[in-house]
Design an enzyme around this catalytic site. Sequence first.
Site, short mmCIF file in Angstrom:
data_model
loop_
_atom_site.label_atom_id
_atom_site.label_comp_id
_atom_site.label_asym_id
_atom_site.label_seq_id
_atom_site.Cartn_x
_atom_site.Cartn_y
_atom_site.Cartn_z
N SER A 168 7.66 -0.09 -3.24
CA SER A 168 7.47 1.35 -3.43
C SER A 168 7.95 2.11 -2.20
CB SER A 168 5.99 1.67 -3.66
OG SER A 168 5.77 3.06 -3.68
N TYR A 202 -2.75 1.17 -0.75
CA TYR A 202 -1.55 0.89 -1.54
C TYR A 202 -0.31 0.79 -0.66
CZ TYR A 202 1.98 1.56 -5.24
OH TYR A 202 3.07 1.43 -6.08
#
Length: 256
Positions: free
Chosen positions: A146, A159
């Site tokens: 990501s 995250y």
Amino acid sequence: MAIQDLFSLQGEVAIITGAGRGIGRAIAIAFAQAGASVVCAARTQADIDDTAAQCRQSGSQALAVSCDVSNEDDLAKLVHTSLEQFGKISILVNNAGGAYPNDPLKTDAKAFNRDFNFNVTSAFTLTQLCQPSLLASKGNVINITSAVARYCQAGFSSYGTAKAALTQMTKLLAADFAPDIRVNAVAPGTILTEALGQFLNTEIQEKMTALTPLKSLGQPQDIAAAALFLASPAARWVSGKIIEVDGGAESTTWPF
């Protein structure tokens, strides 16, 4: 080799985790359209059944295997079932993952480790399990990381840390497995998926679009196209690399 053959996956067998929706579904369909037999893995059987049905419309073989990537027994079953059905594994896409935004002062060790295990440990374990078949087929691994792995933004300490670890693991495993298995990753920016949709309204989407240099948000197919390149013979000389597909954004587009 003709240019169309460089992007062909004819004769390949690919496992895609998180294939029930969003990016995983788009990758599975793209790989099937490129000629691969695909194994669609996710927790919800109805979702992967639908993905597999869409893959078969391309004339490719597709198998739907219910799998919780946090469960090692499920991962072992996924590999066994894939080999039993197709005889080999030549592409692994570690796409399953995700986490909600978090407050670092309210995130306990259990929650932090859960996010890390879901995004990183599961990919490491499944790669281990697939390694013998990937070695035999001179295959490749694609991790879906990501853009948050490199952005400095509030609310993503769990995250973002996990995805940064997945990014670095990609590079390290590429060194471990060279020259026989290529390992790469795609780092999506803001992609319009159902997972993102729960945070969006018209105002928020307009703000995110304005913060993106290309002035549009990404689609799952944008990530599927990058994954197809990495999986294909066109990327035969690419390993240990992260392809950033983010509309040109070099800082967060999260407007909160």
